[in-house]
Enzyme design. Structure first.
Site, short mmCIF file in Angstrom:
data_model
loop_
_atom_site.label_atom_id
_atom_site.label_comp_id
_atom_site.label_asym_id
_atom_site.label_seq_id
_atom_site.Cartn_x
_atom_site.Cartn_y
_atom_site.Cartn_z
N GLY A 57 0.82 -1.27 0.23
CA GLY A 57 -0.09 -0.08 -0.01
C GLY A 57 0.74 1.35 -0.03
O GLY A 57 2.08 1.08 0.27
N CYS A 84 5.37 -6.18 2.07
CA CYS A 84 5.65 -4.87 1.79
C CYS A 84 5.03 -3.68 2.67
O CYS A 84 5.43 -4.00 4.07
CB CYS A 84 5.25 -4.29 0.15
SG CYS A 84 6.27 -2.64 -0.14
N TYR A 85 4.13 -3.00 2.41
CA TYR A 85 3.45 -2.31 3.54
C TYR A 85 2.77 -3.26 4.66
O TYR A 85 2.76 -3.09 5.71
CB TYR A 85 2.39 -1.42 2.96
CG TYR A 85 1.39 -0.72 4.10
CD1 TYR A 85 1.99 0.50 4.61
CD2 TYR A 85 0.16 -1.14 4.29
CE1 TYR A 85 1.17 1.15 5.46
CE2 TYR A 85 -0.64 -0.49 5.37
CZ TYR A 85 -0.10 0.55 5.98
OH TYR A 85 -0.94 1.17 6.72
N HIS A 172 8.25 -8.12 -3.02
CA HIS A 172 7.19 -8.68 -3.59
C HIS A 172 7.11 -9.90 -4.48
O HIS A 172 7.66 -10.05 -5.49
CB HIS A 172 6.55 -7.72 -4.89
CG HIS A 172 6.06 -6.11 -4.03
ND1 HIS A 172 4.71 -6.23 -3.66
CD2 HIS A 172 6.71 -5.20 -4.07
CE1 HIS A 172 4.69 -4.85 -3.38
NE2 HIS A 172 5.80 -4.32 -3.41
N GLU A 174 4.95 -11.50 -5.52
CA GLU A 174 3.93 -11.93 -6.59
C GLU A 174 4.50 -11.62 -7.84
O GLU A 174 3.81 -11.87 -8.89
CB GLU A 174 2.46 -11.12 -6.25
CG GLU A 174 2.70 -9.79 -6.39
CD GLU A 174 3.12 -9.02 -4.97
OE1 GLU A 174 3.81 -9.70 -4.05
OE2 GLU A 174 2.82 -7.71 -4.80
N GLY A 227 -20.04 -13.30 -28.36
CA GLY A 227 -18.90 -14.05 -28.68
C GLY A 227 -17.61 -13.84 -28.25
O GLY A 227 -16.51 -14.52 -28.59
N GLY A 228 -17.29 -12.95 -27.09
CA GLY A 228 -16.25 -12.58 -26.33
C GLY A 228 -16.26 -13.78 -25.42
O GLY A 228 -17.29 -14.53 -25.20
N VAL A 229 -15.12 -14.02 -24.51
CA VAL A 229 -14.90 -15.37 -23.85
C VAL A 229 -15.89 -15.19 -22.69
O VAL A 229 -16.21 -16.45 -22.41
CB VAL A 229 -13.39 -15.34 -23.72
CG1 VAL A 229 -12.75 -14.22 -22.92
CG2 VAL A 229 -13.23 -16.88 -22.68
N ASP A 230 -16.04 -13.97 -21.97
CA ASP A 230 -16.67 -13.99 -20.65
C ASP A 230 -18.10 -14.41 -21.20
O ASP A 230 -18.75 -15.52 -20.35
CB ASP A 230 -16.68 -12.66 -20.22
CG ASP A 230 -15.34 -12.23 -19.78
OD1 ASP A 230 -14.38 -13.18 -19.77
OD2 ASP A 230 -15.10 -11.03 -19.51
N SER A 231 -19.01 -13.86 -22.03
CA SER A 231 -20.11 -14.35 -22.22
C SER A 231 -20.48 -15.66 -22.53
O SER A 231 -21.40 -16.27 -22.27
CB SER A 231 -20.95 -13.18 -22.87
OG SER A 231 -20.43 -13.07 -24.17
N SER A 232 -19.34 -16.02 -23.38
CA SER A 232 -19.64 -17.41 -23.96
C SER A 232 -19.51 -18.16 -22.87
O SER A 232 -20.29 -19.20 -22.83
CB SER A 232 -18.57 -17.72 -24.91
OG SER A 232 -18.77 -16.72 -26.16
N LYS A 370 -9.59 -13.78 -15.33
CA LYS A 370 -9.69 -13.94 -16.99
C LYS A 370 -9.05 -15.36 -17.09
O LYS A 370 -9.49 -16.05 -18.06
CB LYS A 370 -9.06 -12.92 -17.55
CG LYS A 370 -9.22 -12.63 -19.02
CD LYS A 370 -10.47 -12.23 -19.29
CE LYS A 370 -10.92 -11.97 -20.65
NZ LYS A 370 -12.21 -11.26 -20.88
#
Ligand code: XMP
Length: 514
Positions: A57, A84-85, A172, A174, A227-232, A370
């Site tokens: 942070g 870190c913080y 970090h 990550e 047709g995008g990945v999320d809605s599909s 994602k």
């Protein structure tokens, strides 16, 4: 759900890497949730978390007004890792000392020496590169802690209290620059928290389908499929659960890439036997867009028209109880200190109306990042090309044609864009480039073809590498690939006599041209 038996709490203190930390935990096959630092010890206890991670942070741990955690959480018997913080806050709260080191602040790749007999650095290299970014440091560790790593300018690069299972790292783990970061995280998750890595996509898919079955019962669901990945993936999960009780509306505004509308229709109707309504609304959208040049007006018109078409179609279907949306975890989490899980409305084209009269919203991907949505998509049998499809803006090619939109311009752009995509795929650049597309610039210039003078369109090629789409670098595409694309566009697409390559990063430019 079974897969969430083991959950890690990522407490957000406003760090820039909060979502990255959560993704890394998920990559270790451990489910986790991001919550504001304001969460109380009581809420944490009720949440049944197996471990807690404090993020970084921007504040100083000794700053009175900086974000603090509920100190009672240290009495819950749950392992805690401060980053870190978060490390400094742990030190400060438990009686250690944190000081400012404006002079010798550490930033960037730093060599760190580890005590490899500690829990967190078990099996690690004794010296390794870590990513540092701090202007404060822990000067004295709290009672019960041992120093487990040091660097040239940081006498406490890591510390742990193995009795209470408290761990802190100044660097970090990550970020990718920390070479063995994932090993340190796994040591914390598996050895300190006792997680067994049961967060797997196959069980997520299975369990989501059975809980959707139970929730939906014999009711009906409507979904806007782009047709995008999320809605599909969202639609397919619901389809697997309730089959034909789901109806998908695919509004084809005519501004999609070449052949895309047909592909979407064929995959979902033929391959998955979904109840799909394709609305061919190109003329309607082009009519509304005629003569409109301003980018924001184009977006607004397309967004509004999209909602109108969707409403008209859904009214024809009679009563439908649920609306399914492809909202994913980053849409749900509002990162930044002071805010816990603020729900953002899910924007794609213009956002769907909230008052269409549904009893409830179904968002099967609310917990996924994602990359996890993609894994779920593959698990469900969605073809790879769709699962790994680059992002495509809701307003489609309308914001890649500078100025007003006509059918002729659309055809030129679709053809040029298809060539670029073909060549990127043929040269393996489609996997490494964040986004790549052609733009019809609206510029006409003089050329010579054969013996004649031409005065024709300029196509710009845009390709960027990016992790988060907030910043992006122009992609260093090999010259021979650019040459091939340019030659093909000039030879195969009528009314184009010049091809240019955009070498601007974001910022200052945006990825799209409008
Ligand atoms: P920019 O151009 O802002 O784009 O650097 C960042 C990302 O957002 C996408 N984008 C949009 N997506 N509706 C969308 O659904 C829009 O109006 C829109 N404008 C930009 C862009 O394609 C890139 O991935």
């Amino acid at each position: 759900m079974n897969t969430k038996n083991e959950s890690i709490l990522v407490m957000d203190f406003g760090g820039q890497y909060t979502q990255l930390i959560a993704r890394r935990v998920r990559e270790c096959n451990v489910y986790c949730e991001i919550r504001s630092y304001k969460i109380t010890a009581e809420q944490i206890r009720e949440g049944g978390y197996k471990g807690i991670i404090f993020t970084g942070g921007p504040n100083s741990a000794y700053d009175e007004n900086g974000p603090k955690c509920d100190p009672a959480l240290f009495d819950l018997g749950i392992p805690v890792l401060g980053i870190c913080y978060g490390a400094q806050l742990m030190a400060q709260t438990l009686g250690g000392k944190v000081i400012s080191i404006e002079e010798n602040r550490e930033y960037g790749k730093t060599e760190v020496e580890f005590n490899t007999s500690s829990l967190m650095f078990h099996s690690a290299q004794e010296k390794s590169i870590c990513w540092m970014s701090h202007t404060d440091r822990i000067e004295e560790v709290p009672h019960g802690f041992k120093i487990t790593a040091i660097s040239k300018d940081c006498p406490v690069a890591a510390m742990e209290d193995i009795t209470r299972n408290f761990f802190a790292v100044q660097f970090h783990p990550e970020v990718q620059h920390t070479v063995e970061g994932m090993l340190y995280l796994r040591n914390f998750l598996y050895n300190a928290c006792g997680c067994t890595a049961d967060w797997k996509m196959d069980s997520f898919v299975e369990e989501t389908i059975s809980s959707l079955k139970e929730k939906i019962g014999d009711k009906k669901v409507l979904c806007a499929l782009s047709g995008g990945v999320d809605s599909s993936v969202a639609a397919l999960l619901v389809h697997k659960a309730v089959g034909k009780q789901l109806t998908c509306i695919f509004v084809d505004h005519g501004l999609l890439r070449k052949d895309e509308g047909d592909q979407v229709e064929s995959i979902f109707r033929k391959q998955f036997d979904m109840n799909l309504i394709r609305v061919n609304a190109k003329d309607r959208f082009l009519g509304k867009l005629a003569g409109v040049s301003d980018p924001e007006s184009k977006r607004k018109i397309i967004g509004e028209e999209f909602i109108r078409v969707f409403e008209e179609e859904s009214k024809k279907l009679g009563k439908i109880e649920y609306l399914c949306q492809g909202t994913i975890y980053p849409d749900v989490v509002e990162s930044g200190a002071g805010e816990s899980a603020v729900i953002k409305s899910h924007h794609n084209v213009g956002g769907l109306p909230e008052d269409v009269g549904f009893e409830g919203i179904i968002e099967p991907l609310r917990d996924l990042f994602k990359d996890e949505v993609r894994k779920a998509g593959l698990e469900l049998g969605i073809p790879e090309f769709l699962v790994y499809r680059q992002p495509f803006p809701g307003p489609g090619l309308a914001i890649r044609i500078m100025g007003d939109i006509t059918e002729d311009k659309l055809e030129i752009l679709k053809d040029a864009d298809a060539i670029m995509r073909e060549e990127f795929a043929a040269n393996g650049l489609d996997k490494t480039t964040g986004q790549y597309f052609a733009v019809l610039t609206g510029i006409k210039s003089v050329g010579v073809m054969g013996d004649g003078r031409t005065y024709d369109n300029t196509i710009a090629l845009r390709a960027v590498t990016t992790g988060d789409f907030m910043t992006a670098d122009w992609a260093r595409v090999p010259y021979d690939v650019l040459e091939k694309i340019s030659n093909r566009i000039i030879n195969e697409v009528k009314n184009v006599n010049r091809v240019v390559y955009d070498i601007t990063s974001k910022p200052p430019a945006t990825i799209e041209w409008e």
